[in-house]
Design a protein around this motif. Structure first.
Motif, mmCIF file in Angstrom:
data_model
loop_
_atom_site.group_PDB
_atom_site.id
_atom_site.type_symbol
_atom_site.label_atom_id
_atom_site.label_comp_id
_atom_site.label_asym_id
_atom_site.label_seq_id
_atom_site.Cartn_x
_atom_site.Cartn_y
_atom_site.Cartn_z
ATOM 1 N N ALA A 155 33.842 96.752 -48.305
ATOM 2 C CA ALA A 155 34.412 95.894 -48.112
ATOM 3 C C ALA A 155 35.256 95.360 -48.621
ATOM 4 C CB ALA A 155 34.038 95.586 -47.086
ATOM 5 N N ALA A 156 34.608 94.139 -49.438
ATOM 6 C CA ALA A 156 34.826 93.283 -50.465
ATOM 7 C C ALA A 156 36.267 93.528 -51.634
ATOM 8 C CB ALA A 156 33.319 91.856 -50.790
ATOM 9 N N ALA A 157 35.896 94.179 -51.890
ATOM 10 C CA ALA A 157 37.068 95.105 -52.903
ATOM 11 C C ALA A 157 38.340 95.186 -52.092
ATOM 12 C CB ALA A 157 35.949 95.927 -53.913
ATOM 13 N N GLY A 158 37.526 96.413 -51.151
ATOM 14 C CA GLY A 158 39.727 96.688 -50.351
ATOM 15 C C GLY A 158 39.929 97.505 -51.787
ATOM 16 N N GLU A 159 40.722 96.966 -51.255
ATOM 17 C CA GLU A 159 41.869 98.178 -52.094
ATOM 18 C C GLU A 159 43.026 98.269 -53.160
ATOM 19 O OE1 GLU A 159 45.309 99.697 -49.615
ATOM 20 O OE2 GLU A 159 44.436 100.832 -48.434
ATOM 21 N N ASP A 160 42.832 96.203 -53.466
ATOM 22 C CA ASP A 160 43.218 95.350 -53.869
ATOM 23 C C ASP A 160 42.448 94.570 -55.229
ATOM 24 O OD1 ASP A 160 43.096 93.898 -52.471
ATOM 25 O OD2 ASP A 160 45.407 92.988 -52.052
ATOM 26 N N ALA A 161 41.332 94.642 -55.054
ATOM 27 C CA ALA A 161 40.781 93.639 -55.730
ATOM 28 C C ALA A 161 39.041 94.643 -56.343
ATOM 29 C CB ALA A 161 39.135 92.580 -55.153
ATOM 30 N N ALA A 162 38.349 94.048 -56.983
ATOM 31 C CA ALA A 162 37.419 93.993 -57.930
ATOM 32 C C ALA A 162 35.696 93.038 -57.815
ATOM 33 C CB ALA A 162 37.716 94.815 -59.361
ATOM 34 N N ILE A 163 34.848 93.683 -57.777
ATOM 35 C CA ILE A 163 33.898 92.533 -57.937
ATOM 36 C C ILE A 163 33.171 92.947 -59.142
ATOM 37 C CG2 ILE A 163 31.635 92.032 -57.204
ATOM 38 C CD1 ILE A 163 34.056 91.010 -54.768
ATOM 39 N N LEU A 164 33.201 91.897 -60.028
ATOM 40 C CA LEU A 164 32.365 92.296 -61.456
ATOM 41 C C LEU A 164 31.303 91.348 -61.450
ATOM 42 C CD1 LEU A 164 35.796 92.698 -61.738
ATOM 43 C CD2 LEU A 164 35.409 92.928 -64.040
ATOM 44 N N ALA A 165 30.159 92.178 -62.696
ATOM 45 C CA ALA A 165 29.112 91.532 -63.003
ATOM 46 C C ALA A 165 28.942 91.337 -64.198
ATOM 47 C CB ALA A 165 28.207 91.796 -62.574
ATOM 48 N N GLY A 166 29.901 90.273 -64.633
ATOM 49 C CA GLY A 166 29.007 90.760 -66.588
ATOM 50 C C GLY A 166 30.766 91.591 -66.877
ATOM 51 N N ASP A 167 30.702 92.703 -68.078
ATOM 52 C CA ASP A 167 31.543 93.588 -68.121
ATOM 53 C C ASP A 167 31.907 94.766 -67.181
ATOM 54 O OD1 ASP A 167 31.917 91.465 -70.163
ATOM 55 O OD2 ASP A 167 30.660 92.493 -71.133
ATOM 56 N N PHE A 168 31.164 95.117 -66.233
ATOM 57 C CA PHE A 168 31.172 96.380 -65.541
ATOM 58 C C PHE A 168 31.370 95.792 -63.606
ATOM 59 C CE2 PHE A 168 26.946 94.493 -65.065
ATOM 60 C CZ PHE A 168 26.322 94.626 -64.012
ATOM 61 N N ALA A 169 32.069 96.648 -63.511
ATOM 62 C CA ALA A 169 32.400 96.658 -61.952
ATOM 63 C C ALA A 169 31.215 96.976 -60.455
ATOM 64 C CB ALA A 169 33.605 97.211 -61.565
ATOM 65 N N LEU A 170 31.274 95.880 -60.391
ATOM 66 C CA LEU A 170 30.108 97.065 -58.927
ATOM 67 C C LEU A 170 30.901 97.481 -57.568
ATOM 68 C CD1 LEU A 170 27.826 93.131 -58.758
ATOM 69 C CD2 LEU A 170 26.727 95.304 -59.464
ATOM 70 N N ALA A 171 32.301 97.325 -58.076
ATOM 71 C CA ALA A 171 33.022 97.378 -57.362
ATOM 72 C C ALA A 171 34.642 97.353 -56.719
ATOM 73 C CB ALA A 171 32.811 97.164 -55.171
ATOM 74 N N GLY A 172 35.102 98.905 -56.697
ATOM 75 C CA GLY A 172 36.475 98.403 -56.959
ATOM 76 C C GLY A 172 36.519 99.212 -58.648
ATOM 77 N N ALA A 173 38.339 98.940 -58.745
ATOM 78 C CA ALA A 173 38.896 99.057 -60.539
ATOM 79 C C ALA A 173 38.805 97.918 -60.959
ATOM 80 C CB ALA A 173 39.909 99.814 -60.145
ATOM 81 N N ALA A 174 38.062 97.713 -62.517
ATOM 82 C CA ALA A 174 38.426 96.446 -62.487
ATOM 83 C C ALA A 174 40.090 96.568 -62.898
ATOM 84 C CB ALA A 174 37.967 96.277 -63.881
ATOM 85 N N PRO A 175 40.559 95.440 -62.672
ATOM 86 C CA PRO A 175 42.002 95.076 -63.322
ATOM 87 C C PRO A 175 41.904 94.059 -64.483
ATOM 88 C CG PRO A 175 41.138 93.955 -60.290
ATOM 89 C CD PRO A 175 40.458 93.969 -61.664
ATOM 90 N N ASP A 176 43.706 94.306 -64.248
ATOM 91 C CA ASP A 176 43.610 93.733 -66.107
ATOM 92 C C ASP A 176 43.017 91.764 -66.448
ATOM 93 O OD1 ASP A 176 45.331 96.097 -66.372
ATOM 94 O OD2 ASP A 176 47.204 94.836 -65.909
ATOM 95 N N ALA A 177 43.534 91.739 -67.355
ATOM 96 C CA ALA A 177 42.735 90.794 -68.323
ATOM 97 C C ALA A 177 42.895 89.309 -66.948
ATOM 98 C CB ALA A 177 42.090 90.389 -70.036
ATOM 99 N N ASP A 178 44.771 89.702 -67.076
ATOM 100 C CA ASP A 178 45.585 88.826 -66.394
ATOM 101 C C ASP A 178 45.086 87.900 -64.709
ATOM 102 O OD1 ASP A 178 46.872 90.617 -65.909
ATOM 103 O OD2 ASP A 178 48.124 89.702 -66.040
ATOM 104 N N ALA A 179 44.197 88.937 -64.539
ATOM 105 C CA ALA A 179 43.749 89.367 -62.690
ATOM 106 C C ALA A 179 43.639 87.268 -62.509
ATOM 107 C CB ALA A 179 43.000 90.022 -62.443
ATOM 108 N N LEU A 180 43.931 87.516 -60.902
ATOM 109 C CA LEU A 180 43.027 85.787 -60.923
ATOM 110 C C LEU A 180 41.523 85.930 -60.840
ATOM 111 C CD1 LEU A 180 45.774 85.078 -57.919
ATOM 112 C CD2 LEU A 180 45.310 84.506 -60.966
ATOM 113 N N THR A 181 40.718 85.490 -60.242
ATOM 114 C CA THR A 181 39.021 85.141 -60.043
ATOM 115 C C THR A 181 38.789 84.009 -59.244
ATOM 116 O OG1 THR A 181 38.749 84.033 -61.951
ATOM 117 C CG2 THR A 181 39.119 86.308 -62.789
ATOM 118 N N ALA A 182 37.724 84.901 -58.774
ATOM 119 C CA ALA A 182 36.859 84.047 -58.165
ATOM 120 C C ALA A 182 35.390 84.201 -58.317
ATOM 121 C CB ALA A 182 37.629 84.060 -56.416
ATOM 122 N N GLN A 183 34.546 83.036 -58.518
ATOM 123 C CA GLN A 183 33.216 83.321 -59.126
ATOM 124 C C GLN A 183 32.579 82.956 -57.554
ATOM 125 O OE1 GLN A 183 32.126 82.975 -60.990
ATOM 126 N NE2 GLN A 183 29.994 83.663 -60.594
#
Length: 514
Positions: free
Chosen positions: A173-201
């Motif tokens: 639910a947090a990832a939705g269709e256009d976001a990803a939740i990442l821990a380190g270099d792997f994605a917990l949910a969603g597809a990891a966007p490009d490196a120039d994506a906007l991030t929030a801790q």
């Protein structure tokens, strides 16, 4: 006093240059108008380009703002989901886990301070085979480990170390269709966007929410406003150009009239009267031609309207749509009336077409056309008529024959020439349509083996309302070749006639190559 005159010199120079520029502009009115329109168009184009640039930057800034807010929202929802699972795992560690276990929580393991396993929630130890140093490092920091559909969290709880396995769908639910939740270099949910994506801790956890930057939606409205920018640029420029053309035309007309009046004033009286009579004669001749063309067109329309009714009623009587007629002769007479009406309708149509050509009301739009394809299309239309008289109708072409002409006008001219050839060709004869490309022209010819023209007739062929009687042939009112000649002339082409008595006739339509 001398200093005052020196101070006025730049002013006098500027006024002198302005007066010279004004005289030069007046003498070259067309150049002045064109330059003014170009400057106006350039000014509007520059202003619109600047505004378009500002609007596009504003749209991109708004897109980044909403994407950053989406990343913060995804991080907050991920933190809530991870905190919820951590509370469930902590409740198991304290022995306070109730009956309603979170469905996303798969297993919980409790470790001693030295890293030794004490107990698990389900009794299974598959997921707790973790490196000892990784478990011990959880005393100082929280750890997230990802897997395919399953993730684990490790954190300290007092003197215990708690590890919990949970479904990654908890973060969907947090990832939705256009976001990803990442821990380190792997994605917990969603597809990891490009490196120039906007991030929030993610608050309290070593993870972040990442949202790809996409300006497409934000810029779609900007793209939709492009026609307005083009209108702002070209609208005033086109209006200005149109008004300038009108004003320049009016100015030149008045200047020409003024020069003519001055020249007439310097002309001797006898010559002036002669010039006035000549001008009046030219106006009268032009008015007479215009009146004749309008009269023919008007009368043709007036005659065609009742003819349509006559043809329609004759067909109704012939077919007996409202019941059988009293005598068979009536149906025969109705058929004759309809046939005569249709023939007269066609002749009036030819007259109307010729009148429109003479009056200049026949639109011609030049484009690249294939004469071979047009010749084949015209032959296909007349194949039934040729078959009824046992005339062999052939089309010969050397591939594509491209010409610069109007397709409708070429088709009409070929139809008229082919109709003449089929009318004059003897029964069982032959008609050939040939299209070929020459060095300087594209040519299509209509050749028949009919009686041909005598030398005296050939000179008058193409004169309107002048036909030549032939035994066994049904002639018209002499407008076919005249209309074809006028159409060829309107397309900057020519119609060439070659004929000999008893040999046949060949008519060439010569057009510019495309």
């Amino acid at each position: 006093m001398a200093s005052g005159s020196l101070a006025l010199r730049p002013f006098h120079a500027a006024t002198g240059f302005a007066a010279f520029a004004a005289r030069l502009a007046a003498r070259n009115m067309r150049v002045t108008v064109v330059a003014s329109v170009v400057l106006i168009c350039g000014a509007f184009a520059a202003a619109s380009a600047l505004q378009m640039r500002f609007d596009r930057a504003h749209a991109a800034s708004e897109a980044r703002y909403f994407e950053a807010r989406r990343a913060r929202d995804a991080a907050r929802q991920a933190a809530d989901a991870l905190d919820r699972i951590a509370r469930e795992a902590r409740a198991f560690a304290h022995g306070a886990l109730g009956q309603g276990v979170d469905p996303d929580l798969r297993n919980v393991a409790i470790f001693a301070p030295d890293g030794a396993l004490r107990r698990t929630m389900t009794g299974s130890t598959d997921f707790v085979r973790l490196p000892r140093d990784l478990v011990l490092s959880a005393k100082t920091r929280r750890i997230l480990i990802g897997g395919k559909g399953l993730a684990a969290m490790i954190f300290a709880d007092g003197d215990r170390i708690v590890a919990a396995a949970f479904e990654t769908r908890a973060l969907a639910a947090a990832a939705g269709e256009d976001a990803a939740i990442l821990a380190g270099d792997f994605a917990l949910a969603g597809a990891a966007p490009d490196a120039d994506a906007l991030t929030a801790q993610v608050a309290g956890w070593p993870a972040e929410a990442r949202v790809a930057q996409s300006d497409a939606d934000a810029l779609s409205a900007w793209y939709g406003s492009l026609p307005l920018y083009l209108f702002v640029i070209f609208g005033p420029a086109l209006v200005g150009a149109g008004l300038a053309a009108i004003f320049v035309g009016e100015f030149e007309r008045r200047m020409k009239a003024a020069r003519a009046i001055r020249a007439l004033g310097a002309t001797p009286p006898a010559d002036a009267r002669l010039l006035l009579r000549l001008a009046q004669a030219e106006r009268d001749a032009a008015e007479a031609r215009r009146s004749k063309a309008e009269f023919i067109a008007h009368m043709s329309h007036e005659l065609r309207t009742p003819l349509n009714a006559v043809i329609g009623f004759s067909e109704i009587i012939e077919r007996g749509l409202f019941g059988p007629v009293g005598h068979p002769k009536y149906a025969e007479y109705a058929r004759d009336i309809g046939s005569a009406g249709r023939g007269l309708h066609g002749r009036i149509g030819d007259i109307l077409e010729f009148a429109n050509l003479e009056a200049g009301r026949y639109p011609i739009r030049l484009a690249r056309v294939d004469l071979a394809a047009l010749a084949q299309a015209v032959a296909d239309e007349q194949v039934g008529r040729a078959f009824s008289r046992r005339i062999t109708l052939d089309v010969a072409a050397q591939g594509q024959v491209l010409a610069l002409a109007d397709a409708l006008a070429v088709r009409r001219a070929l139809s008229l020439l082919l109709a003449n050839a089929l009318a004059y060709a003897p029964e069982g004869g032959r008609v050939l349509i040939e299209a070929r490309a020459e060095v300087a022209a594209a040519v299509v010819s209509v050749i028949d083996n009919g009686p041909g023209f005598r030398p005296s007739e050939k000179a008058r062929a193409g004169d309107p309302f002048h036909s030549f009687e032939r035994a066994g042939a049904r002639t018209g009112q002499g407008l076919g070749i005249a209309i074809a000649m006028e159409l060829a002339r309107r397309m900057d082409g020519a119609l060439k006639l070659a004929s000999a008595p008893g040999v046949g006739t060949g008519v060439e339509l010569r057009l510019r190559r495309g």
